[in-house]
Design an enzyme around this catalytic site. Sequence first.
Site, short mmCIF file in Angstrom:
data_model
loop_
_atom_site.label_atom_id
_atom_site.label_comp_id
_atom_site.label_asym_id
_atom_site.label_seq_id
_atom_site.Cartn_x
_atom_site.Cartn_y
_atom_site.Cartn_z
N ASP A 18 44.34 8.73 -49.22
CA ASP A 18 45.38 8.23 -50.06
C ASP A 18 44.74 7.51 -51.16
OD1 ASP A 18 46.99 9.52 -48.18
OD2 ASP A 18 48.42 7.72 -47.96
N HIS A 46 41.96 5.66 -47.05
CA HIS A 46 42.00 5.48 -48.32
C HIS A 46 40.66 5.57 -49.19
CE1 HIS A 46 45.60 3.74 -46.31
NE2 HIS A 46 46.23 3.95 -47.42
ZN LIG Z 1 49.17 4.84 -50.74
#
Ligand SMILES: [Zn+2]
Length: 204
Positions: free
Chosen positions: A33, A172
């Site tokens: 992400d 992430h």
């Molecule tokens: Zn996010």
Amino acid sequence: MLIEQPWLLYRAFFPKTHWRFQTGEKAVYLTFDDGPIPEMTPWVLDLLDKYHIKATFFCVADNVRKYPEIYRAILQRGHQTGNHTYHHLQGWKTNTETFLKDVEAAAELIDSPLFRPPHGHIRPSQLRAVLKRFKVVMWDVVSRDYSNRQTAEQVFENVTKYTRNGSVIVFHDSLRSKGKLEEALPKSIDWLLQQGYEFKLIPQ
Ligand SMILES: [Zn+2]
């Protein structure tokens, strides 16, 4: 209270979203992400190439606008992307109209039927609208690689502790993960391979 597993009650409120895929196979779905950014995403792409693994990147459209060549590299190297809003808006803090406009604007840069709400926070009214156009993909394994309170070792342990067949694992490609991901991601992939997991792309 911080927990790695998404709240079961919260999950129950959103029956049409995907937290884990029912599969008889030993398979997992790696997701990243908040990118693409030059400081992390190319490194992740090189690592995934080294292992011949494909993943799904839920991109922030403002980053796609800034770094279109990295976004293109994600697709060219056989991965897939999903919409993660234009400005990383938190649904709970944003009125529905603003939220949906942001998702629409992101869709102009990110051509994908997949959507993931930032932080998993989305109001029922927002979700109903988003579901008309997107498959909404949450996760069941949070590596917590973004947290300053976690070490790389703890990030790795979060993966080994909660992964099971069909798990959607979230990492992430962000600055906050830098310093942990470089150690935790290859270690996690090695462990998953040792356990016999196959890496799959989220079905569109
Ligand atoms: Zn996010």
